[in-house]
Design a protein around this motif. Structure first.
Motif, PDB file in Angstrom:
ATOM      1  N   ILE A 122      -5.726  16.167  -6.394  1.00  0.00           N
ATOM      2  CA  ILE A 122      -6.914  15.275  -6.178  1.00  0.00           C
ATOM      3  C   ILE A 122      -6.168  13.758  -6.287  1.00  0.00           C
ATOM      4  O   ILE A 122      -6.324  13.190  -5.207  1.00  0.00           O
ATOM      5  N   LEU A 123      -5.368  13.609  -7.313  1.00  0.00           N
ATOM      6  CA  LEU A 123      -5.100  12.617  -7.845  1.00  0.00           C
ATOM      7  C   LEU A 123      -3.555  11.672  -6.697  1.00  0.00           C
ATOM      8  O   LEU A 123      -3.978  10.587  -5.555  1.00  0.00           O
ATOM      9  N   TYR A 138       4.326   5.641  -5.268  1.00  0.00           N
ATOM     10  CA  TYR A 138       4.373   5.420  -6.706  1.00  0.00           C
ATOM     11  C   TYR A 138       3.504   6.750  -7.662  1.00  0.00           C
ATOM     12  O   TYR A 138       4.120   7.771  -8.519  1.00  0.00           O
ATOM     13  N   GLY A 139       2.001   7.104  -6.263  1.00  0.00           N
ATOM     14  CA  GLY A 139       0.760   7.902  -7.208  1.00  0.00           C
ATOM     15  C   GLY A 139       1.626   9.564  -6.720  1.00  0.00           C
ATOM     16  O   GLY A 139       1.384   9.847  -7.556  1.00  0.00           O
ATOM     17  N   VAL A 140       2.299   9.130  -6.122  1.00  0.00           N
ATOM     18  CA  VAL A 140       2.314  10.884  -5.594  1.00  0.00           C
ATOM     19  C   VAL A 140       4.106  10.677  -6.444  1.00  0.00           C
ATOM     20  O   VAL A 140       3.536  12.409  -6.716  1.00  0.00           O
ATOM     21  N   VAL A 181      -2.287   9.903  -1.238  1.00  0.00           N
ATOM     22  CA  VAL A 181      -0.940  10.487   0.081  1.00  0.00           C
ATOM     23  C   VAL A 181      -2.024   9.486   0.959  1.00  0.00           C
ATOM     24  O   VAL A 181      -1.634   8.906   2.243  1.00  0.00           O
ATOM     25  N   GLU A 182      -3.850   9.231   0.936  1.00  0.00           N
ATOM     26  CA  GLU A 182      -4.456   8.551   1.827  1.00  0.00           C
ATOM     27  C   GLU A 182      -3.846   6.980   1.573  1.00  0.00           C
ATOM     28  O   GLU A 182      -4.640   6.169   3.256  1.00  0.00           O
ATOM     29  N   LEU A 237       0.846  -1.232  -0.050  1.00  0.00           N
ATOM     30  CA  LEU A 237      -0.152   0.003  -0.030  1.00  0.00           C
ATOM     31  C   LEU A 237       0.759   1.712  -0.337  1.00  0.00           C
ATOM     32  O   LEU A 237       0.672   2.192  -0.863  1.00  0.00           O
ATOM     33  N   PHE A 238       1.725   1.151   1.111  1.00  0.00           N
ATOM     34  CA  PHE A 238       2.444   2.564   1.644  1.00  0.00           C
ATOM     35  C   PHE A 238       3.111   2.950  -0.638  1.00  0.00           C
ATOM     36  O   PHE A 238       3.356   4.014  -1.174  1.00  0.00           O
TER      37      PHE A 238
END
Length: 78
Positions: free
Chosen positions: A29-30, A20-22, A35-36, A14-15
């Motif tokens: 918003i993404l 990767y998303g950050v 971060v969530e 998950l981390f």
């Protein structure tokens, strides 16, 4: 029975997805969603270590509640 290693592996995945998303996303918003995900991974770690080390102490659960509160405040600001 699920061991501590399973929780740590889930938290690590998950981390990593959140990190990767950050790094990759450009939309604010993404990035907040990523971060969530990272904060959820931290909460899983806190609760897993709290239950593994001493089930009578609620220290990890209390820290997880603080992380959830911070995540809610972050969403409220966005």
């Amino acid at each position: 029975m699920i061991s501590l290693n399973h929780y740590l592996a889930l938290s690590g995945v998950l981390f990593a997805l959140g990190f990767y998303g950050v790094l990759v996303r450009r939309s604010a918003i993404l990035i907040l969603i990523a971060v969530e995900l990272m904060l959820a991974a931290v909460s899983i770690n806190f609760v897993a270590f709290a239950s593994y080390l001493d089930a009578k102490l609620f220290t990890g659960v209390i820290f997880a509640i603080f992380v959830i509160t911070i995540a809610a405040a972050e969403v409220g600001l966005a």
